[in-house]
Design a protein around this motif. Structure first.
Motif, mmCIF file in Angstrom:
data_model
loop_
_atom_site.group_PDB
_atom_site.id
_atom_site.type_symbol
_atom_site.label_atom_id
_atom_site.label_comp_id
_atom_site.label_asym_id
_atom_site.label_seq_id
_atom_site.Cartn_x
_atom_site.Cartn_y
_atom_site.Cartn_z
ATOM 1 N N UNK A 81 0.843 -1.199 0.000
ATOM 2 C CA UNK A 81 0.000 0.000 0.000
ATOM 3 C C UNK A 81 0.871 1.238 0.000
ATOM 4 N N UNK A 82 0.299 2.343 0.425
ATOM 5 C CA UNK A 82 1.014 3.619 0.444
ATOM 6 C C UNK A 82 2.308 3.558 1.228
ATOM 7 N N UNK A 83 2.309 2.820 2.342
ATOM 8 C CA UNK A 83 3.494 2.803 3.206
ATOM 9 C C UNK A 83 4.703 2.211 2.495
ATOM 10 N N UNK A 84 4.515 1.040 1.826
ATOM 11 C CA UNK A 84 5.638 0.402 1.138
ATOM 12 C C UNK A 84 6.154 1.302 0.016
ATOM 13 N N UNK A 85 5.233 1.932 -0.700
ATOM 14 C CA UNK A 85 5.661 2.789 -1.810
ATOM 15 C C UNK A 85 6.399 4.030 -1.290
ATOM 16 N N UNK A 86 5.874 4.623 -0.216
ATOM 17 C CA UNK A 86 6.534 5.799 0.358
ATOM 18 C C UNK A 86 7.929 5.442 0.860
ATOM 19 N N UNK A 87 8.001 4.293 1.541
ATOM 20 C CA UNK A 87 9.282 3.842 2.065
ATOM 21 C C UNK A 87 10.285 3.650 0.927
ATOM 22 N N UNK A 88 9.843 2.966 -0.148
ATOM 23 C CA UNK A 88 10.733 2.694 -1.275
ATOM 24 C C UNK A 88 11.245 3.992 -1.904
ATOM 25 N N UNK A 89 10.378 5.003 -1.982
ATOM 26 C CA UNK A 89 10.789 6.279 -2.570
ATOM 27 C C UNK A 89 11.961 6.879 -1.790
ATOM 28 N N UNK A 90 11.851 6.860 -0.470
ATOM 29 C CA UNK A 90 12.897 7.510 0.330
ATOM 30 C C UNK A 90 14.166 6.645 0.399
ATOM 31 N N UNK A 91 13.992 5.322 0.325
ATOM 32 C CA UNK A 91 15.175 4.455 0.230
ATOM 33 C C UNK A 91 15.950 4.861 -1.028
ATOM 34 N N UNK A 92 15.221 5.013 -2.140
ATOM 35 C CA UNK A 92 15.858 5.439 -3.394
ATOM 36 C C UNK A 92 16.561 6.774 -3.235
ATOM 37 N N UNK A 93 15.911 7.696 -2.545
ATOM 38 C CA UNK A 93 16.498 9.026 -2.355
ATOM 39 C C UNK A 93 17.776 8.948 -1.527
ATOM 40 N N UNK A 94 17.751 8.089 -0.491
ATOM 41 C CA UNK A 94 18.936 7.960 0.374
ATOM 42 C C UNK A 94 20.096 7.300 -0.372
ATOM 43 N N UNK A 95 19.770 6.426 -1.345
ATOM 44 C CA UNK A 95 20.839 5.764 -2.106
ATOM 45 C C UNK A 95 21.558 6.769 -3.006
ATOM 46 N N UNK A 96 20.786 7.661 -3.637
ATOM 47 C CA UNK A 96 21.465 8.631 -4.512
ATOM 48 C C UNK A 96 21.976 9.847 -3.731
ATOM 49 N N UNK A 97 21.493 10.041 -2.502
ATOM 50 C CA UNK A 97 21.974 11.157 -1.683
ATOM 51 C C UNK A 97 22.472 10.616 -0.335
ATOM 52 N N UNK A 98 23.588 9.874 -0.346
ATOM 53 C CA UNK A 98 24.022 9.236 0.914
ATOM 54 C C UNK A 98 24.394 10.233 2.007
ATOM 55 N N UNK A 99 24.755 11.456 1.604
ATOM 56 C CA UNK A 99 25.203 12.410 2.634
ATOM 57 C C UNK A 99 24.055 13.231 3.220
ATOM 58 N N UNK A 100 22.864 13.078 2.637
ATOM 59 C CA UNK A 100 21.730 13.877 3.110
ATOM 60 C C UNK A 100 20.814 12.988 3.950
ATOM 61 N N UNK A 101 20.603 13.364 5.230
ATOM 62 C CA UNK A 101 19.769 12.536 6.101
ATOM 63 C C UNK A 101 18.295 12.710 5.718
ATOM 64 N N UNK A 102 17.466 11.774 6.208
ATOM 65 C CA UNK A 102 16.038 11.854 5.878
ATOM 66 C C UNK A 102 15.415 13.176 6.360
ATOM 67 N N UNK A 103 15.678 13.588 7.622
ATOM 68 C CA UNK A 103 15.076 14.869 8.041
ATOM 69 C C UNK A 103 15.502 16.041 7.148
ATOM 70 N N UNK A 104 16.685 15.948 6.558
ATOM 71 C CA UNK A 104 17.129 17.041 5.675
ATOM 72 C C UNK A 104 16.386 17.049 4.339
ATOM 73 N N UNK A 105 15.636 15.985 4.073
ATOM 74 C CA UNK A 105 14.869 15.916 2.821
ATOM 75 C C UNK A 105 13.452 16.456 2.998
ATOM 76 N N UNK A 106 13.075 16.694 4.249
ATOM 77 C CA UNK A 106 11.729 17.140 4.611
ATOM 78 C C UNK A 106 11.315 18.367 3.804
ATOM 79 N N UNK A 107 10.068 18.379 3.352
ATOM 80 C CA UNK A 107 9.553 19.553 2.644
ATOM 81 C C UNK A 107 9.575 19.385 1.141
ATOM 82 N N UNK A 108 9.781 20.490 0.465
ATOM 83 C CA UNK A 108 9.609 20.525 -0.984
ATOM 84 C C UNK A 108 10.957 20.632 -1.699
ATOM 85 N N UNK A 109 11.194 19.734 -2.624
ATOM 86 C CA UNK A 109 12.324 19.802 -3.554
ATOM 87 C C UNK A 109 13.698 19.878 -2.896
ATOM 88 N N UNK A 110 13.980 18.933 -1.989
ATOM 89 C CA UNK A 110 15.317 18.906 -1.396
ATOM 90 C C UNK A 110 16.157 17.749 -1.918
#
Ligand code: ZN
Length: 658
Positions: free
Chosen positions: A368-397
């Motif tokens: 459901x939504x949770x697995x898809x949301x989780x996968x999106x941020x896993x992808x983001x963390x893989x391409x942005x290893x130096x940026x923590x999840x809280x630093x991605x909060x909000x729009x276009x980070x």
């Protein structure tokens, strides 16, 4: 009954209007007679008589307005504002006559009249810091005009003129400041326009009476006199109207946002609307059935993937098809099944580590939504290893391309496979926040009904109503495009035709596939056109009491639509016609109400309640504050609500136990 501009005109109002027009005509006729008689150099007694009649006209008009509007519309009304306004007009009426015999004395009486006006405006809205700013903002330029007017011939009157300019400037400044408060809109703007004209008329009087006639021609001065009198009398007519308006509107503080914040919200939304065509939205490519995934992976030369899902999906065997088709095509995979209903940073980091340890090259989200949301941020963390999840909060980070991401929804509702958003919970702070970036839109989506056949009834109904809410909120908002309109209409039609069928006949393959499409279309609509207060309220209820998102939306949707009232009728009627909920020969009001009734009917048939037992009065303040800050200024809703108005909606959702 007469109808005019949405206002129902009954006999009482009609009579009120006619008598006011008669007074206004009388005042303007004698205004004209006075000026022409004065310019024709008639005897003083003649033109002063005309002037007295004109001035008495607006005073009587005010008296009439107070008495009639009280008797006809609002007997109990007793606000000092109207009596001060009347007193001010009586004083300027006297000043008008005195002026003809002793200019200095007349000017002083006039100044007193203005002070009474000013007092009435302070009665209307008590003093605020901004009053001082606006009073200075208008009075300082007025004083500067007196000081720097090059043809001024004021003589002894100079100081009086300065004081006078200061008073009238302050008066108009306070009237302007009042327009920013939540006094009835019609009333506050009527007062301001009347006062502004009064102010301009006084400036013209200054030019007419204190211009050096040796330099400026008499013809020019006559123009000033015309301008002065043709501003002065209309301004007093408008102010006389204000007292009646005050009675009729009961000085109604309109509820809700101040005009300033309202303007800010609408400008903000407009900017997003203008920017919309320039933003890099894209749609996921659709893959028909899980068995076609390997072909895409071959094409992208991907040999190993991580599947992000949860334990119940594995236990239900929903992943078996996917596993088999990957195995049969010799594609390696690892499974992360630790997804929890509100995905946390811990989950993200675990899945990311698994991806890296196994040298995966792509991500498949199954759930459901949770697995898809989780996968999106896993992808983001893989391409942005130096940026923590809280630093991605909000729009276009994030703004970096994610590894290949294929989303396979197993519920028909969230539409997360199409959207730029992922909602993440920080388990240490219990903070729940969205991360939005265009790069989070999955590259592919698989809409496979077989995965939804086993969905329990409670989830079928509520996730389906979530999809409906996405479509409706996107459609009735102000940031629509031809594409999002079409998508929202298609989604509503599909929900109408298939949701209840899925509920009573869960294994109907056509209905299940159609609901996946509905959810997908609604997702495309709302990712560009946004949602509205239904979602803002639902998120706060989810945060506070853990009420599931779809259930919250299903219950809140009809309540908020009723609250929007006629402002949303046209668009709701459009949906009702398109989805065959109302026939095209039924008028907009009826069709819109049928649409709302249909939602309530659907809820009832699918055992969805009309309210929540969890909501407690003492939590409403906190939740409405959250909904206010989520919704405003971003959501382009048909009617803007502030915290207090949102609080009222929460109160309508409280279960009243018998
Ligand atoms: Zn939703």
């Amino acid at each position: 009954m007469l109808k005019y501009g949405g206002m129902i005109m009954n006999k009482k109002k009609f009579l009120y209007l006619i008598i006011n027009i008669a007074f206004a005509v009388l005042v303007m006729v004698f205004d004209y007679l006075f000026l022409s008689s004065y310019l024709a150099k008639d005897e003083k007694s003649i033109y002063v008589t005309y002037k007295i009649i004109a001035s008495a006209g607006f005073v009587l008009m005010n008296v009439f307005n107070i008495i009639y509007s009280k008797l006809a519309f609002n007997k109990k009304y007793n606000h000092w504002f109207i009596y001060f306004l009347l007193a001010a007009q009586v004083v300027v009426f006297i000043a008008d006559i005195v002026l003809e015999y002793n200019f200095m004395l007349g000017a002083i009486v006039f100044a007193c009249g203005h002070l009474v006006f000013l007092s009435s405006f302070f009665i209307l809205e008590k003093i605020k810091v901004r009053d001082i700013i606006f009073m200075l903002l208008f009075s300082i330029p007025a004083v500067l005009v007196v000081i720097f007017y090059p043809y001024l011939a004021a003589g002894d009157m100079f100081v009086v003129l300065i004081a006078y300019a200061f008073i009238i400037g302050s008066m108009v400044g306070k009237a302007f400041s009042n327009t920013l408060s939540n006094i009835n809109r019609l009333l506050k703007w009527t007062v301001f326009i009347g006062v502004l004209m009064f102010f301009l008329s006084d400036m013209m009087l200054l030019f007419a009476n204190f211009t050096d006639r040796k330099i400026i021609s008499w013809e020019t001065i006559v123009i000033f006199k015309y301008l002065c009198l043709f501003l002065y009398y209309p301004s007093n007519i408008i102010l006389a109207l204000a007292s009646g308006l005050s009675v009729i509107t009961n000085n109604n503080r309109f509820e809700g946002m101040s005009d300033g914040r309202r303007l800010w919200c609408r400008i903000y939304q407009l900017c997003f609307k203008i920017a919309l065509p320039l933003l890099p939205y894209r749609k996921p490519k659709l893959i028909e059935g899980v068995e076609n995934i390997p072909a895409v992976l071959f094409e992208k030369k991907i040999n190993k993937v991580i599947i992000i899902t949860d334990k119940s999906i594995i236990n239900l065997g929903l992943a078996d098809n996917l596993f088999n088709s990957l195995k049969n095509n010799n594609i390696d995979y690892v499974v992360y099944d630790g997804t929890v209903p509100n995905p946390t940073i811990t989950c993200i980091e675990e899945a990311r580590q698994m991806y890296l340890d196994n040298k995966c090259e792509g991500i498949i989200a199954l759930g459901g939504g949770s697995a898809m949301d989780l996968a999106k941020i896993v992808g983001a963390r893989i391409v942005k290893p130096k940026q923590s999840v809280p630093q991605m909060k909000g729009l276009l980070h994030i703004h970096k391309k994610l590894p290949l991401l294929i989303a396979i929804p197993t519920t028909a509702g969230t539409g997360s496979e199409t959207t730029i958003a992922a909602v993440i919970t920080d388990s240490s702070t219990h903070d729940k926040y969205p991360i939005n970036d265009f790069s989070l839109i999955p590259h592919y989506a698989v809409l496979d009904y077989k995965l939804t056949l086993g969905l329990p009834r409670g989830l079928t109904s509520t996730t389906g109503m979530d999809a409906l809410t996405h479509a409706v909120e996107a459609f009735i908002g102000n940031t629509r495009t031809p594409e999002t309109k079409k998508m929202a209409i298609n989604a509503v039609k599909l929900v109408k035709e298939n949701l209840y069928e899925c509920y009573i006949n869960p294994t109907n393959p056509v209905a299940r596939q159609n609901m996946l499409l509905a959810s997908h279309y609604a997702g495309i609509a709302f990712t560009k056109s946004y949602v509205g207060y239904v979602h803002a309220i639902a998120h706060s209820l989810g945060g506070k009491y853990g009420i599931p998102h779809g259930l919250a939306n299903a219950v809140i949707l009809p309540v908020v639509l009723k609250e929007y009232g006629s402002k949303a009728y046209k668009k709701l009627a459009h949906l009702a016609y398109e989805a065959n909920i109302a026939s095209k020969d039924e008028n907009i009001d009826i069709a819109a109400n049928k649409f709302i009734s249909w939602i309530l009917e659907m809820n009832e048939k699918m055992n969805i309640p009309t309210d929540f037992e969890q909501i407690k009065e003492e939590d409403i303040n906190e939740m409405s504050l959250k909904a206010d800050s989520e919704g405003n200024p971003l959501y382009p809703v048909p009617v803007l609500y502030d915290k207090e108005q949102l609080a009222k909606i929460y109160r309508k959702l409280i279960r009243i136990s018998n």
